[in-house]
Motif scaffolding. Structure first.
Motif, PDB file in Angstrom:
ATOM      1  N   ILE A 339       0.820  -1.213   0.000  1.00 16.56           N
ATOM      2  CA  ILE A 339       0.000   0.000   0.000  1.00 16.56           C
ATOM      3  C   ILE A 339       0.853   1.261   0.000  1.00 16.56           C
ATOM      4  CG2 ILE A 339      -1.980  -1.096   1.111  1.00 16.56           C
ATOM      5  CD1 ILE A 339      -1.030   0.148   3.769  1.00 16.56           C
ATOM      6  N   SER A 340       2.158   1.121  -0.261  1.00 18.46           N
ATOM      7  CA  SER A 340       3.017   2.309  -0.257  1.00 18.46           C
ATOM      8  C   SER A 340       4.048   2.219  -1.366  1.00 18.46           C
ATOM      9  CB  SER A 340       3.722   2.469   1.095  1.00 18.46           C
ATOM     10  OG  SER A 340       4.677   1.447   1.292  1.00 18.46           O
ATOM     11  N   GLU A 341       4.741   3.319  -1.568  1.00 21.66           N
ATOM     12  CA  GLU A 341       5.813   3.389  -2.559  1.00 21.66           C
ATOM     13  C   GLU A 341       6.984   4.120  -1.928  1.00 21.66           C
ATOM     14  OE1 GLU A 341       6.659   5.280  -7.024  1.00 21.66           O
ATOM     15  OE2 GLU A 341       4.617   5.157  -6.246  1.00 21.66           O
ATOM     16  N   LYS A 363       5.093   7.155  -0.045  1.00 19.74           N
ATOM     17  CA  LYS A 363       3.763   7.547  -0.511  1.00 19.74           C
ATOM     18  C   LYS A 363       2.787   6.448  -0.139  1.00 19.74           C
ATOM     19  CE  LYS A 363       2.803   7.544  -4.983  1.00 19.74           C
ATOM     20  NZ  LYS A 363       2.718   7.980  -6.402  1.00 19.74           N
ATOM     21  N   SER A 365      -1.088   4.767  -0.325  1.00 21.45           N
ATOM     22  CA  SER A 365      -2.293   4.731  -1.166  1.00 21.45           C
ATOM     23  C   SER A 365      -3.562   4.806  -0.330  1.00 21.45           C
ATOM     24  CB  SER A 365      -2.315   3.439  -1.989  1.00 21.45           C
ATOM     25  OG  SER A 365      -2.387   2.302  -1.147  1.00 21.45           O
ATOM     26  N   THR A 366      -3.402   4.870   0.990  1.00 21.33           N
ATOM     27  CA  THR A 366      -4.561   4.826   1.879  1.00 21.33           C
ATOM     28  C   THR A 366      -5.023   6.210   2.326  1.00 21.33           C
ATOM     29  OG1 THR A 366      -3.011   4.496   3.723  1.00 21.33           O
ATOM     30  CG2 THR A 366      -4.023   2.534   2.756  1.00 21.33           C
TER      31      THR A 366
END
Length: 518
Positions: A339-341, A363, A365-366
């Motif tokens: 859920i992240s980058e 980053k 996404s939530t």
């Protein structure tokens, strides 16, 4: 092994199986889902009767216990912000958080009576906004929020959130505030976070809470476990042998730890370590501070591949490394969560290729966040949708992150972040201090301890009496974990013509012959 998929969220599970034990308190008392659910509902009704409305905040200064989780679950289904406060803080520090968050209610434990009373007075909380577990003069009994209130679910249920406070380089902690979604609690899969670490909703899991719940990650891990049907076993004051006893007694399967706890566990006599069965552990997830390689290898040798690592911040995350990945790439903190980058940027905001050192950005996404009442800080740490907490690192060709530095000048002692700016500001209020610098120096158990270097004001002698006076001054101004353990003196601080302090020149002599992560 029986695999089941519990209903989504604590509330649905409590309705489906109210007799199931979901929490074991530090004193061994067991709480069923139905009993806890009733207390949570009563607290929502009680807080509303005390004047709280959706979007309002309330603060807690509580040890690990059922009251903490009752508060968390009440906020989660009533659209409140829960503000957990580090119970090691002193009155003025707590007062700042209470006032800045706009908390309408403060719930405190009698163990922290002095600091809570000072905070409530300084924040000018009214009598109907002060509640105590136990006896705190001027506070109403916590039971007043529950007794006489209905145990059925409240109307207008909506998802609330936790508003953690994180210290910053300006010296004042800032609340991390996420917007409320307006959804029903059941519409957000609150336990899904643990899937990042391979933790599934099996019905034979048990989560051990072995660190203070006021820490962002500790509460998040424990709450997520509860929401996917894992019973919680709470520790109040951590000791290494008691942790082993609880793992053995309750067949605990996962927990959140910091490297200092590894140190203490490994220091136990071999016969003590061998007398407890820890084979039930599937995930001993650690973060919050660098873990020396030899310590991690020793824990893997003892506990096996359940020893796993992550990198994140109160603002979000992050990266995760299994034991197998770490053994293949020693020193990594892992690859990006699903859920992240992760990205590494240079000082001009240019994204860097693998293998180049720069500032680590993440980053999620939530959803995003902001620093409460600090738009400048919110914007400063952003590049587009990416944010940073100031750590330096490298991403390799396979996407694994290796940290090369930490937040500028930050001290990590026992897994706790300590920011020198706040301590330096307190030192500079002493009349004998002309200039001050604070940094971490080696500590065999905690990783680092707080050191202060002081330039005495004109007319004051740099001697043991002055050092003692400065330390006593800090005791009145700062929580114990922030206070310098020792004070050294310098004739003049090393600063450039613009006033920039060369703190590294002060720090380096103390680290000669020691391995440091920065």
């Amino acid at each position: 092994m029986t695999v089941t998929q519990p209903p989504n969220g604590f509330w649905a599970q409590a309705t489906a199986d109210p007799g199931r034990t979901v929490l074991t308190a530090p004193d061994g008392e067991e709480w069923t889902a139905g009993r806890l659910h009733a207390a949570v509902n009563q607290l929502v009704h009680g807080l509303r009767a005390a004047g709280m409305r959706q979007g309002d905040a309330f603060a807690v200064v509580l040890p690990n216990g059922v009251e903490f989780f009752t508060a968390y679950l009440a906020a989660s289904q009533a659209g409140f912000y829960l503000v957990p406060v580090n119970h090691h803080l002193v009155g003025p520090e707590i007062a700042w958080i209470v006032a800045d968050s706009g908390a309408k209610v403060l719930i405190a434990h009698e163990r922290f009576s002095g600091a809570a009373t000072a905070a409530a007075d300084e924040a000018k909380l009214p009598v109907n906004g002060r509640y105590a577990v136990g006896d705190v003069p001027g506070f109403r009994p916590y039971a007043d929020l529950l007794v006489g209130q209905p145990s059925y679910e409240p109307a207008d249920r909506t998802l609330g959130w936790v508003m953690n406070y994180t210290s910053g380089t300006t010296g004042r902690p800032r609340g991390i505030r996420r917007p409320l979604s307006g959804k029903l609690p059941e519409e957000s899969y609150l336990g899904g976070f643990l899937a990042i670490f391979g933790i599934r909703p099996f019905d034979d899991n048990a989560h051990l809470v072995c660190s203070p719940l006021y820490h962002t990650a500790v509460l998040q891990f424990a709450a997520a476990a509860l929401h996917i049907g894992h019973p919680l076993v709470l520790m109040d004051k951590w000791t290494p042998e008691e942790m082993l006893r609880l793992i053995d007694r309750y067949a605990c399967t996962h927990t959140h730890m910091v490297p200092t706890q590894f140190h203490r566990l490994l220091a136990l006599p071999e016969d003590v370590r061998a007398s407890y069965d820890v084979s039930s552990m599937r995930h001993a997830i650690h973060g919050a501070a660098p873990c020396p390689h030899h310590v991690k290898r020793a824990m893997i040798d003892w506990w096996g591949h359940c020893v796993e690592e992550y990198y994140a911040a109160s603002e979000g995350g992050g990266a995760f490394a299994t034991a197998q990945e770490w053994l293949k790439k020693p020193g990594t903190v892992g690859k990006a969560w699903p859920i992240s980058e992760l990205a590494v940027f240079d000082d001009e905001g240019k994204r860097l290729p693998p293998g180049e050192l720069g500032t680590v950005y993440m980053k999620m996404s939530t959803g995003g966040f902001s620093y409460h009442k600090d738009e400048g800080k919110t914007k400063k740490n952003r590049i587009g949708d990416f944010f940073t907490v100031g750590d330096l690192g490298i991403l390799d060709e396979d996407g694994y992150l290796f940290l090369r530095d930490r937040k500028i000048d930050m001290i990590i002692s026992g897994g706790v972040n300590i920011y020198p700016a706040e301590i330096e500001a307190a030192l500079l209020t002493h009349p004998a201090v002309a200039d001050a610098a604070v940094f971490g120096i080696p500590h065999a158990d905690w990783g680092e301890e707080v050191k202060a270097v002081v330039e005495p004001a004109e007319g004051h002698t740099a001697d043991a009496a002055l050092a003692a006076g400065i330390l006593a001054h800090c005791e009145r101004q700062l929580a114990a974990f922030k206070r310098p353990r020792t004070v050294d003196f310098i004739e003049a601080m090393p600063r450039d013509p613009n006033g920039k302090l060369y703190k590294r020149r002060l720090r380096e002599p103390y680290w000669e012959g020691h391995e440091r992560a920065v």
